[in-house]
Motif scaffolding. Structure first.
Motif, mmCIF file in Angstrom:
data_model
loop_
_atom_site.group_PDB
_atom_site.id
_atom_site.type_symbol
_atom_site.label_atom_id
_atom_site.label_comp_id
_atom_site.label_asym_id
_atom_site.label_seq_id
_atom_site.Cartn_x
_atom_site.Cartn_y
_atom_site.Cartn_z
ATOM 1 N N VAL A 70 58.970 36.371 -28.864
ATOM 2 C CA VAL A 70 58.109 35.999 -27.730
ATOM 3 C C VAL A 70 57.571 34.592 -28.004
ATOM 4 O O VAL A 70 56.417 34.379 -28.378
ATOM 5 C CB VAL A 70 56.989 37.032 -27.514
ATOM 6 C CG1 VAL A 70 56.188 36.692 -26.262
ATOM 7 C CG2 VAL A 70 57.598 38.437 -27.371
ATOM 8 N N PHE A 71 58.475 33.660 -27.866
ATOM 9 C CA PHE A 71 58.204 32.231 -28.036
ATOM 10 C C PHE A 71 58.767 31.541 -26.798
ATOM 11 O O PHE A 71 59.724 32.029 -26.194
ATOM 12 C CB PHE A 71 58.965 31.679 -29.250
ATOM 13 C CG PHE A 71 58.399 32.073 -30.593
ATOM 14 C CD1 PHE A 71 58.507 33.377 -31.062
ATOM 15 C CD2 PHE A 71 57.780 31.132 -31.406
ATOM 16 C CE1 PHE A 71 58.005 33.741 -32.302
ATOM 17 C CE2 PHE A 71 57.270 31.488 -32.651
ATOM 18 C CZ PHE A 71 57.379 32.785 -33.099
ATOM 19 N N PHE A 72 58.195 30.396 -26.423
ATOM 20 C CA PHE A 72 58.818 29.630 -25.345
ATOM 21 C C PHE A 72 60.023 28.870 -25.869
ATOM 22 O O PHE A 72 61.120 28.998 -25.356
ATOM 23 C CB PHE A 72 57.809 28.676 -24.698
ATOM 24 C CG PHE A 72 56.933 29.388 -23.732
ATOM 25 C CD1 PHE A 72 57.437 29.859 -22.542
ATOM 26 C CD2 PHE A 72 55.613 29.632 -24.034
ATOM 27 C CE1 PHE A 72 56.640 30.567 -21.659
ATOM 28 C CE2 PHE A 72 54.806 30.336 -23.156
ATOM 29 C CZ PHE A 72 55.318 30.801 -21.974
ATOM 30 N N GLY A 73 59.814 28.075 -26.891
ATOM 31 C CA GLY A 73 60.909 27.248 -27.374
ATOM 32 C C GLY A 73 61.554 27.829 -28.623
ATOM 33 O O GLY A 73 60.947 28.613 -29.346
ATOM 34 N N GLN A 74 62.799 27.463 -28.829
ATOM 35 C CA GLN A 74 63.495 27.883 -30.036
ATOM 36 C C GLN A 74 63.482 26.716 -31.032
ATOM 37 O O GLN A 74 64.389 25.893 -31.052
ATOM 38 C CB GLN A 74 64.928 28.307 -29.699
ATOM 39 C CG GLN A 74 64.989 29.469 -28.736
ATOM 40 C CD GLN A 74 66.145 30.414 -28.999
ATOM 41 O OE1 GLN A 74 65.952 31.619 -29.052
ATOM 42 N NE2 GLN A 74 67.327 29.862 -29.182
ATOM 43 N N ALA A 103 64.874 33.566 -27.574
ATOM 44 C CA ALA A 103 63.450 33.490 -27.222
ATOM 45 C C ALA A 103 63.257 33.705 -25.718
ATOM 46 O O ALA A 103 64.068 33.255 -24.906
ATOM 47 C CB ALA A 103 62.876 32.138 -27.633
ATOM 48 N N VAL A 104 62.196 34.402 -25.369
ATOM 49 C CA VAL A 104 61.965 34.753 -23.962
ATOM 50 C C VAL A 104 61.856 33.517 -23.070
ATOM 51 O O VAL A 104 62.198 33.568 -21.889
ATOM 52 C CB VAL A 104 60.706 35.643 -23.780
ATOM 53 C CG1 VAL A 104 60.806 36.905 -24.625
ATOM 54 C CG2 VAL A 104 59.436 34.897 -24.088
ATOM 55 N N GLY A 105 61.392 32.402 -23.627
ATOM 56 C CA GLY A 105 61.243 31.187 -22.823
ATOM 57 C C GLY A 105 62.568 30.570 -22.412
ATOM 58 O O GLY A 105 62.595 29.660 -21.584
ATOM 59 N N GLU A 106 63.663 31.042 -22.971
ATOM 60 C CA GLU A 106 64.977 30.543 -22.559
ATOM 61 C C GLU A 106 65.494 31.274 -21.319
ATOM 62 O O GLU A 106 66.492 30.863 -20.731
ATOM 63 C CB GLU A 106 65.996 30.706 -23.695
ATOM 64 C CG GLU A 106 65.638 29.978 -24.982
ATOM 65 C CD GLU A 106 65.976 28.480 -24.942
ATOM 66 O OE1 GLU A 106 66.853 28.085 -24.156
ATOM 67 O OE2 GLU A 106 65.339 27.723 -25.694
ATOM 68 N N TRP B 18 63.385 22.597 -29.237
ATOM 69 C CA TRP B 18 62.254 23.457 -28.902
ATOM 70 C C TRP B 18 61.729 23.151 -27.498
ATOM 71 O O TRP B 18 61.239 24.035 -26.794
ATOM 72 C CB TRP B 18 61.132 23.260 -29.938
ATOM 73 C CG TRP B 18 59.932 24.108 -29.721
ATOM 74 C CD1 TRP B 18 59.722 25.380 -30.177
ATOM 75 C CD2 TRP B 18 58.752 23.767 -28.989
ATOM 76 N NE1 TRP B 18 58.489 25.832 -29.780
ATOM 77 C CE2 TRP B 18 57.876 24.872 -29.053
ATOM 78 C CE3 TRP B 18 58.352 22.619 -28.289
ATOM 79 C CZ2 TRP B 18 56.613 24.866 -28.448
ATOM 80 C CZ3 TRP B 18 57.103 22.617 -27.671
ATOM 81 C CH2 TRP B 18 56.257 23.726 -27.759
ATOM 82 N N TYR B 117 62.956 40.786 -19.018
ATOM 83 C CA TYR B 117 63.930 40.203 -19.959
ATOM 84 C C TYR B 117 64.156 41.135 -21.150
ATOM 85 O O TYR B 117 65.300 41.385 -21.541
ATOM 86 C CB TYR B 117 63.422 38.837 -20.434
ATOM 87 C CG TYR B 117 64.228 38.248 -21.563
ATOM 88 C CD1 TYR B 117 65.516 37.769 -21.348
ATOM 89 C CD2 TYR B 117 63.702 38.165 -22.849
ATOM 90 C CE1 TYR B 117 66.267 37.227 -22.392
ATOM 91 C CE2 TYR B 117 64.442 37.631 -23.891
ATOM 92 C CZ TYR B 117 65.718 37.166 -23.658
ATOM 93 O OH TYR B 117 66.452 36.645 -24.685
#
Lengths: 123, 123
Positions: A70-74, A103-106, B18, B117
């Motif tokens: 549960v991050f925006f960026g990888q 990551a969920v932000g993708e 990122w 997701y």
């Protein structure tokens, strides 16, 4: 009966209020998944860490676990730190199939929802 | 003509990849907002920082700016660091109305999208 757990993997923070959206997310998923385990795990500053969360789900009878960052960026945490921790978890639980999502932000639907929030905020 | 800018405020990271979801999010918002500025700003490790992004939007003619923290949780960065930086921006640009949204991860529609997701990932 086979169980497939979800572990929501977040960064962690000093302020306990930081984890509130993660708790809400876990509650939503528990509502949707019946008796399939959904738990949280953190890279640092909060507990449990990922090995402890995996051990708990394995002890609860999961033979498959999907870890969702549960991050925006990888960045380094997701691309470098997480795979190392997952490898350790796989070595500790060879009978459990542990997979790792991006990551969920993708995800485009997540970004659409964030965009919708921004547009509502700006009026 | 009045302009109302959006600044997407993220943590920043060493790995330039990122920032990809933040760029995609900005592109979605630009598509929805015509000639209203949408830019990124970062707390650390990436540029521009928030004061530079605010200065740029002010120079572009914005008389209102909404800062949206693209964080899941509201910990020290959002509750403590961000308000201090925003106060400095307000002092530097007294003619610009600068408002600050809550973190995107507190929005229920965002959490619903993240839950969706997760459910797709686990199959």
């Amino acid at each position: 009966m086979n169980k497939h757990g979800i572990i929501l993997f977040g960064h962690g923070a000093r302020d306990p209020r930081w984890a509130e959206p993660f708790e809400r997310l876990a509650a939503k998923l528990r509502g949707a998944r019946g008796d399939q385990p959904v738990t949280l795990a953190f890279l640092e500053l909060m507990s449990p860490d990922l090995p402890a969360a995996v051990a708990e789900q394995a002890a609860a009878g999961c033979d498959a676990i999907t870890v969702v960052p549960v991050f925006f960026g990888q960045g380094g945490h997701v691309r470098r730190d997480l795979p190392k921790i997952v490898d350790r978890c796989r070595a500790a639980h060879p009978d459990v199939v542990i997979s790792c999502a991006t990551a969920v932000g993708e995800d485009d639907a997540v970004l659409e929802a964030v965009a919708g929030y921004c547009l509502r905020e700006v009026g």
